[in-house]
Structures are given as C-alpha cells and as structure tokens.
Write a protein that holds these residues in place. Structure first.
Motif, PDB file in Angstrom:
ATOM      1  N   ALA A  95       0.682  -0.975  -0.041  1.00  0.00           N
ATOM      2  CA  ALA A  95       0.065  -0.112  -0.003  1.00  0.00           C
ATOM      3  C   ALA A  95       0.964   1.224   0.128  1.00  0.00           C
ATOM      4  O   ALA A  95       0.607   2.304  -0.535  1.00  0.00           O
ATOM      5  N   LEU A  96       1.952   1.152   0.638  1.00  0.00           N
ATOM      6  CA  LEU A  96       2.936   2.328   0.606  1.00  0.00           C
ATOM      7  C   LEU A  96       3.420   2.688  -0.891  1.00  0.00           C
ATOM      8  O   LEU A  96       3.800   4.017  -0.807  1.00  0.00           O
ATOM      9  N   TRP A  97       3.394   1.769  -1.814  1.00  0.00           N
ATOM     10  CA  TRP A  97       3.944   1.840  -2.901  1.00  0.00           C
ATOM     11  C   TRP A  97       2.552   2.042  -3.982  1.00  0.00           C
ATOM     12  O   TRP A  97       2.898   1.949  -5.026  1.00  0.00           O
ATOM     13  N   GLY A  98       1.341   1.897  -3.313  1.00  0.00           N
ATOM     14  CA  GLY A  98       0.364   2.390  -4.081  1.00  0.00           C
ATOM     15  C   GLY A  98      -0.502   1.335  -4.672  1.00  0.00           C
ATOM     16  O   GLY A  98      -1.373   1.491  -5.476  1.00  0.00           O
ATOM     17  N   GLU A  99      -0.206   0.137  -4.274  1.00  0.00           N
ATOM     18  CA  GLU A  99      -0.777  -1.149  -4.624  1.00  0.00           C
ATOM     19  C   GLU A  99      -2.110  -1.300  -3.630  1.00  0.00           C
ATOM     20  O   GLU A  99      -1.842  -1.255  -2.481  1.00  0.00           O
ATOM     21  N   ARG A 100      -3.142  -1.619  -4.147  1.00  0.00           N
ATOM     22  CA  ARG A 100      -4.322  -2.039  -3.290  1.00  0.00           C
ATOM     23  C   ARG A 100      -4.573  -3.604  -3.002  1.00  0.00           C
ATOM     24  O   ARG A 100      -4.320  -4.121  -3.959  1.00  0.00           O
ATOM     25  N   THR A 101      -4.641  -4.085  -1.829  1.00  0.00           N
ATOM     26  CA  THR A 101      -5.012  -5.222  -1.344  1.00  0.00           C
ATOM     27  C   THR A 101      -6.716  -5.408  -1.315  1.00  0.00           C
ATOM     28  O   THR A 101      -7.176  -4.429  -0.531  1.00  0.00           O
ATOM     29  N   ARG A 102      -7.013  -6.459  -1.997  1.00  0.00           N
ATOM     30  CA  ARG A 102      -8.619  -6.481  -2.042  1.00  0.00           C
ATOM     31  C   ARG A 102      -8.968  -6.828  -0.925  1.00  0.00           C
ATOM     32  O   ARG A 102      -8.343  -7.423   0.353  1.00  0.00           O
ATOM     33  N   ARG A 103     -10.359  -6.533  -0.495  1.00  0.00           N
ATOM     34  CA  ARG A 103     -11.026  -6.822   0.713  1.00  0.00           C
ATOM     35  C   ARG A 103     -10.896  -8.114   0.893  1.00  0.00           C
ATOM     36  O   ARG A 103     -10.851  -8.842   2.122  1.00  0.00           O
ATOM     37  N   ARG A 104     -11.300  -9.101  -0.005  1.00  0.00           N
ATOM     38  CA  ARG A 104     -11.355 -10.692   0.120  1.00  0.00           C
ATOM     39  C   ARG A 104      -9.887 -11.018   0.477  1.00  0.00           C
ATOM     40  O   ARG A 104      -9.620 -12.004   1.311  1.00  0.00           O
ATOM     41  N   GLU A 105      -8.938 -10.413  -0.048  1.00  0.00           N
ATOM     42  CA  GLU A 105      -7.541 -10.854   0.239  1.00  0.00           C
ATOM     43  C   GLU A 105      -6.992 -10.482   2.029  1.00  0.00           C
ATOM     44  O   GLU A 105      -6.582 -11.355   2.712  1.00  0.00           O
ATOM     45  N   TRP A 106      -7.905  -9.348   2.109  1.00  0.00           N
ATOM     46  CA  TRP A 106      -7.556  -9.028   3.817  1.00  0.00           C
ATOM     47  C   TRP A 106      -8.275 -10.032   4.704  1.00  0.00           C
ATOM     48  O   TRP A 106      -7.642 -10.603   5.711  1.00  0.00           O
ATOM     49  N   LEU A 107      -9.405 -10.512   4.291  1.00  0.00           N
ATOM     50  CA  LEU A 107     -10.298 -11.423   4.944  1.00  0.00           C
ATOM     51  C   LEU A 107      -9.564 -12.790   4.985  1.00  0.00           C
ATOM     52  O   LEU A 107      -9.321 -13.490   5.764  1.00  0.00           O
TER      53      LEU A 107
END
Length: 270
Positions: A95-107
């Motif tokens: 995220a610090l480099w501007g990439e987004r982690t999907r909600r499903r991945e966080w889950l």
C-alpha cells in the motif's frame, strides 16, 4: 524464511545457527549461479550486485537470520505465529507503493492467521529479545520482497543466486559476531544441504522471487500459511505424528484462508 518455518514446525528440534544457514546459502547461491552462467546469461552488473546485497541482507540476513537467533529463546509456536503475519505486512508495504489489497485478500489473511493461531495453541514462550527479533524478521522479509519489485536486480535465477550469495555472506558474518562455533558436517547434513540446494533454492526461492515480481503481495506470501499445512501432513504421513481434532480444524481454516487469497478476481476491490 518459508523453509525455516517448515523446518522448525516440529516441537523438539534443535534450532539452526546463523553460520550454518549462511554457509548453506552461500553453497546454494554458488550452485544456482552456475545454472544461468552455463546457459550464457549475462553476469550481474555492479549496480545489480549492490542492490542484490541490500535485498539479500533484508531477506536472508534479516528474515532468516533473526528467526534463527530468536528460536534460541522462543518456542517454534511463537515463531510460526509471527511468520504468519508476513502477508499482513506485505499488504501494508504494498500500500505504501500505491498497490491495493482486495477486501477478500484481507479477509483471507485474517482467516489464515486465525488458523495458524489454532494450530499453535500452547507452548508459547519467548524472551523479550526473541519477541523483538521475531517481529523484525517478517518486517525485513516482506519489506525487502516488496522493495525488490522496484529495484534493478538481475533477472531470473541469476537474481536469486546473487541474493543467496550475498545474504549467505551476511549470515556468515552474523555467525562470527555472535561467537558461533562451526561443527563438522555429517553425511545426513550434507544430503540435507544437497536437497535444499535443488528444491529449496533453485526451485523454491527462485519461484518465490518470481511470484513477488509478478503476482499480488498477498498471494506471494501465502506460503506462510501453506508451510505449516505441508509440515503437519508430512509429519502425520511419514513421521508417525498425531494430529487431534483441533489441529485438523485449524488446517481447514488455513486452507480456507489461502483459498480466499488465491481466488481469482476480475477487478480490484476497494
């Protein structure tokens, strides 16, 4: 670090030492270097060697070396739990480099971490210094992994070889600084070194660096959940180990978490 977790999933094994790991990575890096070299691949430039030293130090010196030192004063359960935080750290650094982690991945990360917690209930022991080292280890590993995607490193197997050679040198230096004594290798340890050279370095480490460069952070670091599953299954199948109902339930939770991470998606979710 993934190899290290699998190797120490057993409860009563003697922890490795930095010098042993450093010597092994130097040997494996040298062997890995021969493969692209004999295929005519270009040798790393001076700039690529410099960045290989940086990444090798973070991944192997910090990621593997800190875990090795910490397990002298911490149970393997604590080490497994801390290493399992790697996907979470990877998502944060991405995220610090501007990439987004999907909600499903966080889950999936949360579910997988819960499974590792269930799998390692009991025998939780660590001194304050060991606990700090076990926090620093996945931080170094995941930060180095995500940073490597943006650095001029040698391509393919040449890059893995350069990192193993330089990281192995850092571990060997750490061995000297900690006053470690080197013993005479046995036949079984040499066979283990040969096995890890082929499967742990030429294949596994190179495959990990490929995933870091070409896939989502959560997917590349999902090994942190897969390794305990593989280690437990091998222990039950080949080592005569017993796994109770809670253990099997924990494995099911881990598999569910990994499934959430690897499930393909057509678009990034918020």
């Amino acid at each position: 670090m993934g190899q290290h977790l699998l190797r120490h999933q057993g409860r009563h094994r003697k922890p490795a030492a930095p010098g042993h790991a450093g010597g092994a990575f130097c040997c494996r890096g040298g062997a890995a270097l021969c493969v692209p070299a004999t295929a005519g691949a270009a040798a790393p430039t001076r700039r690529e060697w410099v960045w290989s030293v940086v990444i090798g130090t973070l991944l192997l010196g910090g990621g593997t070396g800190f875990v090795t030192l910490a397990e002298r004063d911490a149970s393997s359960s604590v080490a497994a739990l801390m290493i399992a935080v790697s996907p979470l750290f990877a998502g944060i650094f991405a995220a610090l480099w501007g990439e987004r982690t999907r909600r499903r991945e966080w889950l999936g990360i949360a579910v997988g971490l819960l499974g590792v917690v269930l799998l390692n209930l009991g025998e939780l022991r660590a001194t304050p210094l060991a606990a700090v080292l076990l926090v620093l280890a996945p931080l170094c590993w995941t930060f180095g992994s995500q940073w490597s995607r943006r650095l001029p490193l040698p391509a393919g197997l040449m890059g893995s070889a350069a990192q193993m050679l330089t990281g192995g040198g850092v571990l060997a230096l750490l061995s000297v600084l900690t006053g470690e004594r080197w013993g005479t290798p046995t036949a079984s340890s040499l066979w283990a070194l040969a096995y890890l050279t082929v499967f742990g370095s030429l294949l596994a480490y190179s495959a990990y660096m490929y995933l870091v460069a070409h896939t989502r952070p959560a997917l590349a670091t999902s090994y942190a959940y897969v390794n305990p599953v593989v280690a437990i299954i091998l222990g039950v199948a080949l080592g005569g180990e017993h796994l109770g109902a809670l253990g099997w339930a924990a494995l099911a939770v881990i598999v569910a978490g990994v499934g959430l991470v690897v499930w393909p998606g057509q678009r990034a979710e918020g």
